[in-house]
Design a protein around this motif. Structure first.
Motif, PDB file in Angstrom:
ATOM      1  N   ALA A 163       0.828  -1.217   0.000  1.00 35.13           N
ATOM      2  CA  ALA A 163       0.000   0.000   0.000  1.00 35.13           C
ATOM      3  C   ALA A 163       0.862   1.267   0.000  1.00 35.13           C
ATOM      4  O   ALA A 163       0.385   2.342  -0.365  1.00 35.13           O
ATOM      5  CB  ALA A 163      -0.949  -0.017   1.198  1.00 35.13           C
ATOM      6  N   ASP A 167      -1.950   3.314  -4.538  1.00 36.68           N
ATOM      7  CA  ASP A 167      -3.199   3.483  -3.791  1.00 36.68           C
ATOM      8  C   ASP A 167      -3.811   2.145  -3.396  1.00 36.68           C
ATOM      9  O   ASP A 167      -4.437   2.016  -2.347  1.00 36.68           O
ATOM     10  CB  ASP A 167      -4.221   4.267  -4.639  1.00 36.68           C
ATOM     11  N   ASP A 178      -7.312  -6.788  -3.181  1.00 39.36           N
ATOM     12  CA  ASP A 178      -7.646  -5.773  -2.179  1.00 39.36           C
ATOM     13  C   ASP A 178      -8.873  -6.203  -1.363  1.00 39.36           C
ATOM     14  O   ASP A 178      -8.883  -6.093  -0.134  1.00 39.36           O
ATOM     15  CB  ASP A 178      -7.947  -4.434  -2.866  1.00 39.36           C
ATOM     16  N   TRP A 208      -5.293   3.014   3.119  1.00 40.55           N
ATOM     17  CA  TRP A 208      -5.759   2.081   2.080  1.00 40.55           C
ATOM     18  C   TRP A 208      -7.157   1.563   2.433  1.00 40.55           C
ATOM     19  O   TRP A 208      -8.044   1.490   1.575  1.00 40.55           O
ATOM     20  CB  TRP A 208      -4.733   0.941   1.955  1.00 40.55           C
TER      21      TRP A 208
END
Ligand SMILES: N[C@@H](CCC(=O)N[C@@H](CS)C(=O)NCC(=O)O)C(=O)O
Length: 315
Positions: A163, A167, A178, A208
């Motif tokens: 992270a 992004d 993610d 994040w």
């Protein structure tokens, strides 16, 4: 297309993974809340035995496991992708690690006596929950809390390195990796806040997480379990090749012919079995047809990875 109906409950981390994928894809969906522990009569009427959370219903098709639900959502709404072509291999492999190793490490850390006291309204509810989950884990090797804490710290640092670079974990946009890494950490932060100090050492992870949370949950609308059962009853299951899955070609790795009576069971954690007639066994999934007095005929779909296919004993 018929409505997407997500059967879930607010505190469920795997459900949060799917809710965020629905948000990322800006989808409308119907929200059915299921019980956190057994008995789950409406769930089992639809799935035939599988009791884990969440599962996705589309008419008379029941898609079990968030790995398969990801495939369905990608099919329904390809943009933005959760499996971008250049990350196809690495994102799925990372997600599998996160849904298994990271998840169990985090949950062993998350649910300890200190947090359990704050998590449940009273001792009886806590005991019922812990007994239910203990029974589900009976075939699993369990981590010790101290070992889970050390490993969780290391995993958080490793994810934070990713992270720090961009992004999202693999670049400027989120992908399945993610969503899979997020949900166990979400549980620490929002469901076991007395344990959330562990996140303070990695501020980039918190940023994040905020970026992912900002994707929202799409457009949910409440639906009762009873109405979801009626939806299944009134619909016909879709044929292999016409349903929302990626493939339909038969891949026989078990010597079990289509049309056989079979059972499908999760490899670990919650090994309640679903039985039915094998209507598809592809590279990616199994599909079973089963008839229930309440829901009529439904097709129940499972990913191949993580599930055991067996020939059922003759009735
Ligand atoms: N591999 C499954 C794991 C699902 C899972 O373990 N879900 C938890 C809740 S987050 C569960 O089923 N707990 C027991 C229950 O809800 O009955 C998936 O990706 O869907």
């Amino acid at each position: 297309m018929t409505d997407l109906i997500l059967h879930h409950y607010p505190e469920s981390p795997f459900s949060e993974k799917v809710r965020l994928m629905l948000g990322f894809k800006k989808l409308a969906w119907k929200s059915v809340h299921v019980p956190r522990i057994q008995p789950k009569p409406d769930v089992v009427a639809l799935t035939g035995g599988y009791r884990r959370t969440p599962f996705l219903q589309v008419g008379a098709d029941i898609y079990c496991d968030t790995a398969l639900i990801g495939d369905v959502l990608e099919h329904v709404q390809p943009e933005p992708p959760i499996y971008p072509p250049h990350l196809k291999g690495v994102s799925r492999i990372f997600a599998q690690w996160a849904d298994n190793t990271l998840f169990w490490t985090a949950m062993t850390y998350n649910i300890q006596p200190k947090s359990a006291a704050a998590m449940f309204p009273n001792e009886a509810v806590a005991q019922a929950f812990l007994a239910d989950r203990k029974a589900m884990r009976s075939n699993m090797t369990q981590l010790r809390p101290a070992d889970a804490t050390s490993a969780y710290r290391s995993y958080l640092r490793r994810i934070a390195h990713m992270a720090d670079e961009h992004d999202f974990l693999f670049g400027a946009e989120p992908c399945v990796a993610d969503f899979a890494a997020y949900h166990a950490l979400w549980y620490t932060r929002h469901r076991a806040p007395v344990m959330a100090d562990i996140l303070q050492a990695t501020p980039s992870l918190i940023e994040w997480m905020d970026r992912l949370a900002a994707l929202g949950h799409g457009r949910p609308e409440p639906l009762s379990a009873e109405d979801a059962v009626t939806v299944a009853q009134k619909a016909e299951p879709l044929l292999p090749g016409e349903n929302l899955l990626v493939d339909s070609a038969f891949q026989d790795d078990h010597g079990i012919a289509l049309g056989s009576r079979v059972s499908v069971t999760a490899e670990s954690f919650g090994t309640e079995t679903t039985e039915g007639e094998l209507v598809a066994a592809t590279r990616t999934h199994y599909s079973l047809s089963r008839t229930d007095p309440r829901v009529g005929t439904v097709h129940v779909h499972f990913p191949r990875i993580g599930y055991v296919l067996r020939k059922a004993d003759p009735a």
